[in-house]
Scaffold this motif. Structure first.
Motif, PDB file in Angstrom:
ATOM      1  N   LEU A  33      41.379  10.259  17.229  1.00 50.56           N
ATOM      2  CA  LEU A  33      40.280   9.305  17.171  1.00 50.56           C
ATOM      3  C   LEU A  33      40.784   8.020  16.533  1.00 50.56           C
ATOM      4  CD1 LEU A  33      37.485  11.625  15.738  1.00 50.56           C
ATOM      5  CD2 LEU A  33      37.642  10.758  18.079  1.00 50.56           C
ATOM      6  N   PRO A  34      40.275   6.869  16.955  1.00 51.21           N
ATOM      7  CA  PRO A  34      40.647   5.636  16.255  1.00 51.21           C
ATOM      8  C   PRO A  34      40.076   5.664  14.841  1.00 51.21           C
ATOM      9  CG  PRO A  34      39.302   5.166  18.209  1.00 51.21           C
ATOM     10  CD  PRO A  34      39.374   6.639  18.065  1.00 51.21           C
ATOM     11  N   GLY A  35      40.834   5.152  13.892  1.00 52.05           N
ATOM     12  CA  GLY A  35      40.391   5.117  12.503  1.00 52.05           C
ATOM     13  C   GLY A  35      40.591   3.748  11.893  1.00 52.05           C
ATOM     14  N   ILE A  36      39.611   3.342  11.099  1.00 47.29           N
ATOM     15  CA  ILE A  36      39.688   2.069  10.387  1.00 47.29           C
ATOM     16  C   ILE A  36      39.308   2.338   8.933  1.00 47.29           C
ATOM     17  CG2 ILE A  36      38.833  -0.299  10.200  1.00 47.29           C
ATOM     18  CD1 ILE A  36      38.072  -0.150  13.169  1.00 47.29           C
ATOM     19  N   ALA A  37      40.169   1.953   8.002  1.00 44.23           N
ATOM     20  CA  ALA A  37      39.882   2.035   6.566  1.00 44.23           C
ATOM     21  C   ALA A  37      39.462   0.641   6.117  1.00 44.23           C
ATOM     22  CB  ALA A  37      41.124   2.479   5.805  1.00 44.23           C
ATOM     23  N   VAL A  38      38.316   0.544   5.451  1.00 46.71           N
ATOM     24  CA  VAL A  38      37.798  -0.765   5.038  1.00 46.71           C
ATOM     25  C   VAL A  38      37.552  -0.762   3.534  1.00 46.71           C
ATOM     26  CG1 VAL A  38      36.032  -2.528   5.404  1.00 46.71           C
ATOM     27  CG2 VAL A  38      36.644  -0.982   7.277  1.00 46.71           C
ATOM     28  N   SER A  39      38.121  -1.768   2.865  1.00 48.09           N
ATOM     29  CA  SER A  39      37.970  -1.900   1.419  1.00 48.09           C
ATOM     30  C   SER A  39      37.553  -3.322   1.068  1.00 48.09           C
ATOM     31  CB  SER A  39      39.303  -1.607   0.718  1.00 48.09           C
ATOM     32  OG  SER A  39      39.766  -0.322   1.054  1.00 48.09           O
ATOM     33  N   LEU A  40      36.628  -3.416   0.125  1.00 49.86           N
ATOM     34  CA  LEU A  40      36.278  -4.704  -0.472  1.00 49.86           C
ATOM     35  C   LEU A  40      37.227  -4.880  -1.650  1.00 49.86           C
ATOM     36  CD1 LEU A  40      34.155  -7.024  -0.330  1.00 49.86           C
ATOM     37  CD2 LEU A  40      32.862  -5.753  -2.049  1.00 49.86           C
ATOM     38  N   THR A  41      37.965  -5.972  -1.690  1.00 45.50           N
ATOM     39  CA  THR A  41      39.009  -6.094  -2.712  1.00 45.50           C
ATOM     40  C   THR A  41      38.450  -6.237  -4.118  1.00 45.50           C
ATOM     41  OG1 THR A  41      39.199  -8.479  -2.404  1.00 45.50           O
ATOM     42  CG2 THR A  41      40.658  -7.078  -1.083  1.00 45.50           C
ATOM     43  N   ALA A  42      37.199  -6.618  -4.252  1.00 45.57           N
ATOM     44  CA  ALA A  42      36.580  -6.752  -5.573  1.00 45.57           C
ATOM     45  C   ALA A  42      36.115  -5.399  -6.082  1.00 45.57           C
ATOM     46  CB  ALA A  42      35.394  -7.720  -5.493  1.00 45.57           C
ATOM     47  N   ARG A  43      36.061  -5.243  -7.393  1.00 41.52           N
ATOM     48  CA  ARG A  43      35.603  -3.997  -8.009  1.00 41.52           C
ATOM     49  C   ARG A  43      34.079  -3.880  -7.998  1.00 41.52           C
ATOM     50  NH1 ARG A  43      38.956  -0.011  -7.983  1.00 41.52           N
ATOM     51  NH2 ARG A  43      41.016  -0.640  -8.602  1.00 41.52           N
ATOM     52  N   GLU A  44      33.409  -4.982  -7.709  1.00 45.81           N
ATOM     53  CA  GLU A  44      31.955  -4.944  -7.562  1.00 45.81           C
ATOM     54  C   GLU A  44      31.555  -6.029  -6.579  1.00 45.81           C
ATOM     55  OE1 GLU A  44      30.535  -7.316 -11.483  1.00 45.81           O
ATOM     56  OE2 GLU A  44      31.116  -5.224 -11.783  1.00 45.81           O
ATOM     57  N   GLY A  45      30.289  -6.043  -6.196  1.00 43.69           N
ATOM     58  CA  GLY A  45      29.802  -7.011  -5.216  1.00 43.69           C
ATOM     59  C   GLY A  45      29.229  -6.296  -4.017  1.00 43.69           C
ATOM     60  N   ASP A  46      28.533  -7.060  -3.187  1.00 50.90           N
ATOM     61  CA  ASP A  46      27.885  -6.409  -2.043  1.00 50.90           C
ATOM     62  C   ASP A  46      28.825  -6.372  -0.843  1.00 50.90           C
ATOM     63  OD1 ASP A  46      27.264  -8.483   0.036  1.00 50.90           O
ATOM     64  OD2 ASP A  46      26.172  -9.410  -1.616  1.00 50.90           O
ATOM     65  N   PHE A  47      28.452  -5.511   0.073  1.00 49.09           N
ATOM     66  CA  PHE A  47      29.308  -5.223   1.222  1.00 49.09           C
ATOM     67  C   PHE A  47      28.904  -5.977   2.493  1.00 49.09           C
ATOM     68  CE2 PHE A  47      29.436  -1.178  -1.268  1.00 49.09           C
ATOM     69  CZ  PHE A  47      30.774  -1.206  -1.603  1.00 49.09           C
ATOM     70  N   ARG A  48      27.932  -6.887   2.428  1.00 48.15           N
ATOM     71  CA  ARG A  48      27.396  -7.501   3.648  1.00 48.15           C
ATOM     72  C   ARG A  48      28.468  -8.122   4.534  1.00 48.15           C
ATOM     73  NH1 ARG A  48      23.448 -11.655   1.766  1.00 48.15           N
ATOM     74  NH2 ARG A  48      24.685 -11.424  -0.107  1.00 48.15           N
ATOM     75  N   HIS A  49      29.289  -8.978   3.967  1.00 49.85           N
ATOM     76  CA  HIS A  49      30.297  -9.676   4.781  1.00 49.85           C
ATOM     77  C   HIS A  49      31.354  -8.708   5.296  1.00 49.85           C
ATOM     78  CE1 HIS A  49      28.449 -13.418   3.682  1.00 49.85           C
ATOM     79  NE2 HIS A  49      28.598 -13.144   2.403  1.00 49.85           N
ATOM     80  N   ALA A  50      31.782  -7.787   4.447  1.00 49.73           N
ATOM     81  CA  ALA A  50      32.764  -6.787   4.862  1.00 49.73           C
ATOM     82  C   ALA A  50      32.193  -5.897   5.962  1.00 49.73           C
ATOM     83  CB  ALA A  50      33.200  -5.941   3.666  1.00 49.73           C
ATOM     84  N   ALA A  51      30.916  -5.545   5.842  1.00 48.62           N
ATOM     85  CA  ALA A  51      30.273  -4.687   6.857  1.00 48.62           C
ATOM     86  C   ALA A  51      30.186  -5.405   8.198  1.00 48.62           C
ATOM     87  CB  ALA A  51      28.883  -4.265   6.385  1.00 48.62           C
ATOM     88  N   ARG A  52      29.861  -6.684   8.177  1.00 50.64           N
ATOM     89  CA  ARG A  52      29.808  -7.453   9.437  1.00 50.64           C
ATOM     90  C   ARG A  52      31.186  -7.516  10.083  1.00 50.64           C
ATOM     91  NH1 ARG A  52      25.452 -10.678   7.633  1.00 50.64           N
ATOM     92  NH2 ARG A  52      26.847 -11.736   6.249  1.00 50.64           N
ATOM     93  N   PHE A  53      32.207  -7.775   9.274  1.00 53.24           N
ATOM     94  CA  PHE A  53      33.566  -7.829   9.797  1.00 53.24           C
ATOM     95  C   PHE A  53      33.957  -6.478  10.378  1.00 53.24           C
ATOM     96  CE2 PHE A  53      38.147  -7.585   9.722  1.00 53.24           C
ATOM     97  CZ  PHE A  53      38.536  -8.834  10.197  1.00 53.24           C
ATOM     98  N   ALA A  54      33.669  -5.411   9.624  1.00 57.07           N
ATOM     99  CA  ALA A  54      34.016  -4.060  10.076  1.00 57.07           C
ATOM    100  C   ALA A  54      33.303  -3.705  11.375  1.00 57.07           C
ATOM    101  CB  ALA A  54      33.690  -3.040   8.983  1.00 57.07           C
ATOM    102  N   ALA A  55      32.045  -4.084  11.493  1.00 59.50           N
ATOM    103  CA  ALA A  55      31.290  -3.784  12.716  1.00 59.50           C
ATOM    104  C   ALA A  55      31.886  -4.517  13.913  1.00 59.50           C
ATOM    105  CB  ALA A  55      29.820  -4.163  12.530  1.00 59.50           C
ATOM    106  N   ASP A  56      32.250  -5.782  13.725  1.00 59.33           N
ATOM    107  CA  ASP A  56      32.854  -6.553  14.816  1.00 59.33           C
ATOM    108  C   ASP A  56      34.214  -5.962  15.202  1.00 59.33           C
ATOM    109  OD1 ASP A  56      33.246  -8.570  16.709  1.00 59.33           O
ATOM    110  OD2 ASP A  56      34.057  -9.972  15.236  1.00 59.33           O
ATOM    111  N   LEU A  57      35.029  -5.640  14.200  1.00 61.75           N
ATOM    112  CA  LEU A  57      36.339  -5.048  14.465  1.00 61.75           C
ATOM    113  C   LEU A  57      36.191  -3.694  15.160  1.00 61.75           C
ATOM    114  CD1 LEU A  57      39.422  -5.263  14.133  1.00 61.75           C
ATOM    115  CD2 LEU A  57      39.147  -4.175  11.882  1.00 61.75           C
ATOM    116  N   THR A  58      35.216  -2.908  14.740  1.00 61.75           N
ATOM    117  CA  THR A  58      34.973  -1.609  15.359  1.00 61.75           C
ATOM    118  C   THR A  58      34.690  -1.753  16.850  1.00 61.75           C
ATOM    119  OG1 THR A  58      34.146  -0.672  13.297  1.00 61.75           O
ATOM    120  CG2 THR A  58      33.474   0.435  15.335  1.00 61.75           C
ATOM    121  N   GLY A  59      33.862  -2.707  17.214  1.00 59.18           N
ATOM    122  CA  GLY A  59      33.569  -2.954  18.624  1.00 59.18           C
ATOM    123  C   GLY A  59      34.824  -3.311  19.403  1.00 59.18           C
ATOM    124  N   ARG A  60      35.672  -4.126  18.812  1.00 53.81           N
ATOM    125  CA  ARG A  60      36.915  -4.530  19.475  1.00 53.81           C
ATOM    126  C   ARG A  60      37.871  -3.343  19.635  1.00 53.81           C
ATOM    127  NH1 ARG A  60      37.536 -10.506  18.892  1.00 53.81           N
ATOM    128  NH2 ARG A  60      35.534 -11.159  18.051  1.00 53.81           N
TER     129      ARG A  60
END
Length: 165
Positions: A33-60
Motif C-alpha cells: 500500500l502507498p504510505g505517507i508519514a506526516v509530521s508537524l515540525t513544531a512541538r505544538e500548534g494546530d494541524f490545519r495547514h499540514a492536513a490540507r497539504f497531506a490531503a492534496d499530496l494523498t490525492g496525487r
C-alpha cells in the motif's frame, strides 16, 4: 493508502529510524500500500495547514502511485505553507549529555539528557528545507541494505566466524 500522523515534532534525518510515524507508513508499503508519514515540525500548534497539504499530496499519490517498497516522509513547518521541496535525509550532528543516576529502588540508570543538535549544511536535505520554512518531502524505502558494502563483504569470508557443528 495509509497516512501515518500527523504528529507534533519533526522526523528529519536519522530520526526516521525510530519514528513511529514513519514506521506506520513503512508498514503500509510492506503490505503493498502507498504510505505517507506526516509530521508537524513544531512541538505544538494546530494541524490545519499540514492536513490540507497531506490531503492534496494523498490525492496525487493515489493518482500517480509510489514505487513498491517506498513511502513519503513529510515534515511541515507550523503556520501557512510557503512552499515544498523534494529532499533527501539529512545528517544530524548531535551531542548528548548522558546523565547517570540511581532510581528510588537503588538501581542505576542512564538518561540521555539535553541534546545539542545541528546538521551538515546541505541545501538538498530535509533539515535545510524545514530551516527555510518549506515542507520537506523525502522518499524513503523499506530496504535498508547497504548493497555496496554487501558486495565487498561477500569477497571477505575471513571476516565471518568459523562455525563448527
Amino acid at each position: 493508502i495509509v497516512i501515518s500522523g500527523i504528529n507534533h515534532g519533526a522526523n528529519l534525518g536519522d530520526d526516521v529510524t525510530y519514528s513511529g510515524t514513519v514506521a506506520g507508513a513503512l508498514e503500509a508499503s510492506i503490505f503493498k500500500l502507498p504510505g505517507i508519514a506526516v509530521s508537524l515540525t513544531a512541538r505544538e500548534g494546530d494541524f490545519r495547514h499540514a492536513a490540507r497539504f497531506a490531503a492534496d499530496l494523498t490525492g496525487r499519490v493515489l493518482k500517480e502511485g509510489l514505487p513498491p517498497g517506498t513511502i513519503l516522509n513529510v515534515n511541515v513547518p507550523a503556520g501557512e505553507i510557503r512552499g515544498a521541496r523534494f529532499t533527501h535525509q539529512g545528517r544530524a550532528l548531535s551531542e548528548a549529555d548522558i546523565i547517570e543516576g540511581v532510581d528510588p529502588r537503588g538501581k542505576q540508570y542512564y538518561w540521555i539528557g539535553v541534546q545539542k543538535v545541528s546538521w551538515n549544511e546541505d541545501p538538498e536535505s530535509d533539515y535545510a528545507a524545514v530551516a527555510e520554512g518549506l515542507v520537506s518531502v523525502t522518499p524513503l524505502r523499506t530496504d535498508l541494505t547497504a548493497y555496496t558494502l554487501l558486495e565487498k563483504l561477500k569477497t571477505r569470508s575471513d571476516l565471518l566466524p568459523n562455525v563448527q557443528s
